[in-house]
Write a protein that holds these residues in place. Structure first.
Motif, PDB file in Angstrom:
ATOM      1  N   SER A 155       1.162   1.650  -9.271  1.00  0.00           N
ATOM      2  CA  SER A 155       0.469   2.844  -9.742  1.00  0.00           C
ATOM      3  C   SER A 155      -0.909   2.524 -10.321  1.00  0.00           C
ATOM      4  N   ASP A 156      -0.988   1.443 -11.110  1.00  0.00           N
ATOM      5  CA  ASP A 156      -2.291   1.119 -11.708  1.00  0.00           C
ATOM      6  C   ASP A 156      -3.300   0.687 -10.655  1.00  0.00           C
ATOM      7  N   LEU A 157      -2.800   0.070  -9.560  1.00  0.00           N
ATOM      8  CA  LEU A 157      -3.699  -0.333  -8.474  1.00  0.00           C
ATOM      9  C   LEU A 157      -4.159   0.884  -7.681  1.00  0.00           C
ATOM     10  N   VAL A 158      -3.261   1.859  -7.490  1.00  0.00           N
ATOM     11  CA  VAL A 158      -3.662   3.107  -6.829  1.00  0.00           C
ATOM     12  C   VAL A 158      -4.811   3.754  -7.606  1.00  0.00           C
ATOM     13  N   ARG A 159      -4.652   3.815  -8.919  1.00  0.00           N
ATOM     14  CA  ARG A 159      -5.700   4.427  -9.758  1.00  0.00           C
ATOM     15  C   ARG A 159      -7.007   3.634  -9.666  1.00  0.00           C
ATOM     16  N   GLU A 204      -8.663   4.234  -6.361  1.00  0.00           N
ATOM     17  CA  GLU A 204      -9.198   5.597  -6.373  1.00  0.00           C
ATOM     18  C   GLU A 204     -10.487   5.663  -7.196  1.00  0.00           C
ATOM     19  N   ARG A 205     -10.459   5.049  -8.376  1.00  0.00           N
ATOM     20  CA  ARG A 205     -11.601   5.154  -9.301  1.00  0.00           C
ATOM     21  C   ARG A 205     -12.804   4.346  -8.796  1.00  0.00           C
ATOM     22  N   ARG A 206     -12.569   3.136  -8.318  1.00  0.00           N
ATOM     23  CA  ARG A 206     -13.677   2.246  -7.965  1.00  0.00           C
ATOM     24  C   ARG A 206     -14.194   2.459  -6.556  1.00  0.00           C
ATOM     25  N   TYR A 207     -13.282   2.782  -5.619  1.00  0.00           N
ATOM     26  CA  TYR A 207     -13.685   2.793  -4.215  1.00  0.00           C
ATOM     27  C   TYR A 207     -13.437   4.120  -3.508  1.00  0.00           C
ATOM     28  N   GLN A 208     -12.861   5.103  -4.213  1.00  0.00           N
ATOM     29  CA  GLN A 208     -12.542   6.400  -3.609  1.00  0.00           C
ATOM     30  C   GLN A 208     -11.687   6.228  -2.357  1.00  0.00           C
ATOM     31  N   ALA A 209     -10.767   5.265  -2.427  1.00  0.00           N
ATOM     32  CA  ALA A 209      -9.896   5.003  -1.281  1.00  0.00           C
ATOM     33  C   ALA A 209      -9.036   6.213  -0.946  1.00  0.00           C
ATOM     34  N   VAL A 210      -8.597   6.953  -1.960  1.00  0.00           N
ATOM     35  CA  VAL A 210      -7.920   8.237  -1.789  1.00  0.00           C
ATOM     36  C   VAL A 210      -8.512   9.205  -2.801  1.00  0.00           C
ATOM     37  N   LEU A 227       3.805  12.982  -6.744  1.00  0.00           N
ATOM     38  CA  LEU A 227       3.279  12.351  -7.938  1.00  0.00           C
ATOM     39  C   LEU A 227       3.068  10.857  -7.685  1.00  0.00           C
ATOM     40  N   ILE A 228       2.278  10.219  -8.559  1.00  0.00           N
ATOM     41  CA  ILE A 228       1.871   8.839  -8.302  1.00  0.00           C
ATOM     42  C   ILE A 228       3.056   7.876  -8.290  1.00  0.00           C
ATOM     43  N   SER A 229       4.113   8.180  -9.038  1.00  0.00           N
ATOM     44  CA  SER A 229       5.283   7.301  -9.031  1.00  0.00           C
ATOM     45  C   SER A 229       5.926   7.248  -7.651  1.00  0.00           C
ATOM     46  N   THR A 230       6.024   8.401  -6.996  1.00  0.00           N
ATOM     47  CA  THR A 230       6.572   8.461  -5.638  1.00  0.00           C
ATOM     48  C   THR A 230       5.652   7.768  -4.648  1.00  0.00           C
ATOM     49  N   VAL A 231       4.349   8.007  -4.808  1.00  0.00           N
ATOM     50  CA  VAL A 231       3.351   7.382  -3.929  1.00  0.00           C
ATOM     51  C   VAL A 231       3.447   5.864  -4.019  1.00  0.00           C
ATOM     52  N   SER A 232       3.608   5.346  -5.227  1.00  0.00           N
ATOM     53  CA  SER A 232       3.702   3.903  -5.426  1.00  0.00           C
ATOM     54  C   SER A 232       4.922   3.324  -4.704  1.00  0.00           C
ATOM     55  N   LYS A 233       6.070   3.998  -4.821  1.00  0.00           N
ATOM     56  CA  LYS A 233       7.282   3.519  -4.168  1.00  0.00           C
ATOM     57  C   LYS A 233       7.147   3.538  -2.652  1.00  0.00           C
ATOM     58  N   ARG A 234       6.569   4.613  -2.122  1.00  0.00           N
ATOM     59  CA  ARG A 234       6.506   4.767  -0.665  1.00  0.00           C
ATOM     60  C   ARG A 234       5.413   3.915  -0.023  1.00  0.00           C
ATOM     61  N   SER A 235       4.336   3.669  -0.751  1.00  0.00           N
ATOM     62  CA  SER A 235       3.223   2.909  -0.170  1.00  0.00           C
ATOM     63  C   SER A 235       3.308   1.423  -0.458  1.00  0.00           C
TER      64      SER A 235
END
Length: 326
Positions: A20-24, A27-33, A8-16
């Motif tokens: 979380s809002d930056l991950v989104r 993802e939304r603007r640049y399709q980075a993931v 889940l995104i909470s785990t992804v945020s901690k590990r990366s």
């Protein structure tokens, strides 16, 4: 890395290290993931997504625009960070005129890194490692910081100050930094080839991994096999790669005779024309069998580099010169 969606995104945020809002946003603007979703609509990510976000985070912290790097492949991101790390390292190494300066820096980092291990702070430990690699350079980092730190962790684990999970955490972070430590420059077409691993029942692989990195930095083409390999599989790898040498690491003494049998078996399978190199904290327990089968025993990193140099020298000598040298 496992490429099945599971975090889940909470785990992804901690590990990366990416909020979380930056991950989104990435993802939304640049399709980075491109995460998948659960039946309930929650985003789920893979280990590869986390690795990608981690590299993107490092690159943006170095001043790169996310819009320019979001579509780079994982290998291109690693290469970008590696080049920048090498460039910074060269500048810093020139600013440190004597080895004593870097030794003092390494000693300071050992204390900071051990404090992070004791506090079970993986993020701080990883940050200290990354900074130390830049300040010290790869070989000094391995020899003067990482090796003493891992020895200290092992000693404190045996004394009961640390739990096994502390050692596992530190080892996991070292493995995650392999892409920075390894020599990513293309090998010479004539580079000597080496197999690196640990023998059967030897599950701790960091010693082998670091030996492989040292060999790569000396210009060898290394095939790293990991831990717990039987002699037959190591010998098969020698045959497939036409390796000139095998380096194995022995970290722990076992009560059975498996290691001795495996070393004898490996020597028989690879023959005397392939150098068999052995190192590790527990290698001295098997000195009898090592001497029996004609193993090159690693005393320290400088000695290992000398072994590699001597083997390369033998490779370049003509048969006539070899006879004269003997």
């Amino acid at each position: 890395m496992d490429n099945s969606a599971q975090y889940l995104i909470s785990t992804v945020s901690k590990r990366s290290g990416v909020k979380s809002d930056l991950v989104r946003a990435w993802e939304r603007r640049y399709q980075a993931v491109k995460p998948s979703r659960t039946e309930g609509g929650h985003r789920v990510y893979t280990d590869l997504d986390i690795a990608r976000l981690k590299l993107l985070n490092q690159a943006t912290n170095n001043g790169h625009s996310i819009s320019q790097i979001a579509q780079l492949s994982l290998d291109d991101l690693k290469s970008l960070l590696k080049k920048e790390s090498d460039s910074i390292t060269q500048v810093i190494e020139k600013s440190l005129p004597v080895n004593g300066s870097r030794l003092h820096i390494a000693e300071d980092y050992i204390q900071k890194c051990y404090a992070a291990v004791l506090a079970f702070d993986a993020h701080a430990l990883e940050s200290h490692f990354e900074n130390a690699i830049v300040e010290l350079g790869t070989e000094v980092f391995i020899e003067k910081l990482l090796n003493p730190l891992l020895t200290l962790i092992g000693d404190r684990w045996r004394s009961g100050e640390l739990r096994p999970v502390h050692e596992h955490m530190a080892s996991s972070i070292v493995r995650s930094l392999t892409y920075i430590l390894r020599n990513n420059n293309p090998c010479s077409p004539n580079a000597s080839r080496m197999i690196v691993c640990t023998p059967i029942n030897q599950l701790h692989e960091l010693g082998a991994l670091l030996a492989g990195i040292i060999a790569e930095l000396k210009g060898w083409k290394v095939t790293y096999l990991g831990a717990n390999l039987p002699a037959e599989e190591i010998a098969a790898a020698v045959k497939f790669t036409d390796a000139k040498a095998v380096t194995i690491s022995i970290s722990f003494k076992t009560d059975d005779h498996v290691i001795s049998k495996e070393i004898r078996r490996l020597r028989k399978l690879i023959g005397n024309d392939v150098a068999l190199i052995v190192g590790g904290r527990a290698a001295f327990h098997y000195e009898g069998v090592l001497d029996e089968v004609g193993v090159l025993k690693i005393k320290n990193y400088d000695h290992f580099r000398q072994i590699l140099h001597d083997l390369d020298e033998q490779k370049t000598m003509t048969p006539l010169n070899q006879n004269l040298a003997s």
